[in-house]
Write a protein that holds these residues in place. Sequence first.
Motif, PDB file in Angstrom:
ATOM      1  N   ASP A  61     -37.419  22.778 -57.849  1.00 47.30           N
ATOM      2  CA  ASP A  61     -37.263  21.591 -58.690  1.00 47.30           C
ATOM      3  C   ASP A  61     -38.044  21.733 -59.993  1.00 47.30           C
ATOM      4  O   ASP A  61     -39.056  22.428 -60.048  1.00 47.30           O
ATOM      5  CB  ASP A  61     -37.767  20.343 -57.959  1.00 47.30           C
ATOM      6  CG  ASP A  61     -36.940  20.014 -56.726  1.00 47.30           C
ATOM      7  OD1 ASP A  61     -35.821  20.554 -56.600  1.00 47.30           O
ATOM      8  OD2 ASP A  61     -37.421  19.232 -55.900  1.00 47.30           O
ATOM      9  N   ASN A  63     -38.764  19.527 -64.093  1.00 47.77           N
ATOM     10  CA  ASN A  63     -38.502  18.525 -65.124  1.00 47.77           C
ATOM     11  C   ASN A  63     -38.818  19.165 -66.460  1.00 47.77           C
ATOM     12  O   ASN A  63     -39.686  20.038 -66.545  1.00 47.77           O
ATOM     13  CB  ASN A  63     -39.379  17.281 -64.936  1.00 47.77           C
ATOM     14  CG  ASN A  63     -38.927  16.447 -63.755  1.00 47.77           C
ATOM     15  OD1 ASN A  63     -37.751  16.137 -63.625  1.00 47.77           O
ATOM     16  ND2 ASN A  63     -39.866  16.106 -62.901  1.00 47.77           N
ATOM     17  N   LEU A  65     -39.962  18.438 -70.427  1.00 48.06           N
ATOM     18  CA  LEU A  65     -40.562  17.503 -71.370  1.00 48.06           C
ATOM     19  C   LEU A  65     -40.497  18.122 -72.766  1.00 48.06           C
ATOM     20  O   LEU A  65     -40.909  19.269 -72.955  1.00 48.06           O
ATOM     21  CB  LEU A  65     -42.024  17.233 -71.005  1.00 48.06           C
ATOM     22  CG  LEU A  65     -42.278  16.778 -69.565  1.00 48.06           C
ATOM     23  CD1 LEU A  65     -43.765  16.823 -69.259  1.00 48.06           C
ATOM     24  CD2 LEU A  65     -41.724  15.389 -69.358  1.00 48.06           C
ATOM     25  N   THR A  76     -42.186  21.358 -65.851  1.00 50.19           N
ATOM     26  CA  THR A  76     -43.055  21.051 -64.728  1.00 50.19           C
ATOM     27  C   THR A  76     -42.353  21.432 -63.435  1.00 50.19           C
ATOM     28  O   THR A  76     -41.142  21.643 -63.408  1.00 50.19           O
ATOM     29  CB  THR A  76     -43.422  19.552 -64.696  1.00 50.19           C
ATOM     30  OG1 THR A  76     -42.227  18.789 -64.461  1.00 50.19           O
ATOM     31  CG2 THR A  76     -44.063  19.118 -66.008  1.00 50.19           C
ATOM     32  N   HIS A  96     -31.329  20.799 -71.471  1.00 49.24           N
ATOM     33  CA  HIS A  96     -32.494  20.669 -70.603  1.00 49.24           C
ATOM     34  C   HIS A  96     -32.325  21.480 -69.322  1.00 49.24           C
ATOM     35  O   HIS A  96     -33.305  22.019 -68.803  1.00 49.24           O
ATOM     36  CB  HIS A  96     -32.776  19.198 -70.299  1.00 49.24           C
ATOM     37  CG  HIS A  96     -33.648  18.551 -71.322  1.00 49.24           C
ATOM     38  ND1 HIS A  96     -34.510  17.551 -71.026  1.00 49.24           N
ATOM     39  CD2 HIS A  96     -33.804  18.799 -72.648  1.00 49.24           C
ATOM     40  CE1 HIS A  96     -35.161  17.190 -72.117  1.00 49.24           C
ATOM     41  NE2 HIS A  96     -34.740  17.930 -73.112  1.00 49.24           N
ATOM     42  N   GLY A 100     -34.977  24.247 -68.406  1.00 49.33           N
ATOM     43  CA  GLY A 100     -35.668  24.109 -67.124  1.00 49.33           C
ATOM     44  C   GLY A 100     -35.553  25.354 -66.260  1.00 49.33           C
ATOM     45  O   GLY A 100     -36.543  25.805 -65.672  1.00 49.33           O
TER      46      GLY A 100
END
Length: 127
Positions: A61, A63, A65, A76, A96, A100
């Motif tokens: 997983d 995220n 930013l 992250t 994104h 990511g």
Amino acid sequence: MDTESLVEVWRRILGPSGASWVLFEHGTCVVLKEPAGDLAGQASGILGEFGPVHVGSSAGDFNVLTLKDNLGWLVTGHHPDVVTHVALDEPVDPSHLAIGIHGRDKRHQDGTSLHVVHVEDRRPDAG
């Protein structure tokens, strides 16, 4: 991005926090909220456990930013103190999802090689 430039980016990001941190070869930073002893060793232990990606688990997983001032992005993962920087010129696709995945891949490289390139010791007694 060369190591010196990457250190400056992390100083801009983390400077106000006063936290100690350790930077790894591919841009992953481990922020040490309770720094003790050998900071590179402490950070390597955290990254060795929480850096490698295991797709299908929380280790896969991420995220993304977006940073201000054209500093790129932070990616992250499943440990709140392990964060990877992605520079503006790195991803071919600026979505994104692509950023990511790229950042997660960099974290995996750092989590398996554990090559420390900089230690920022902000402990009061660090001198």
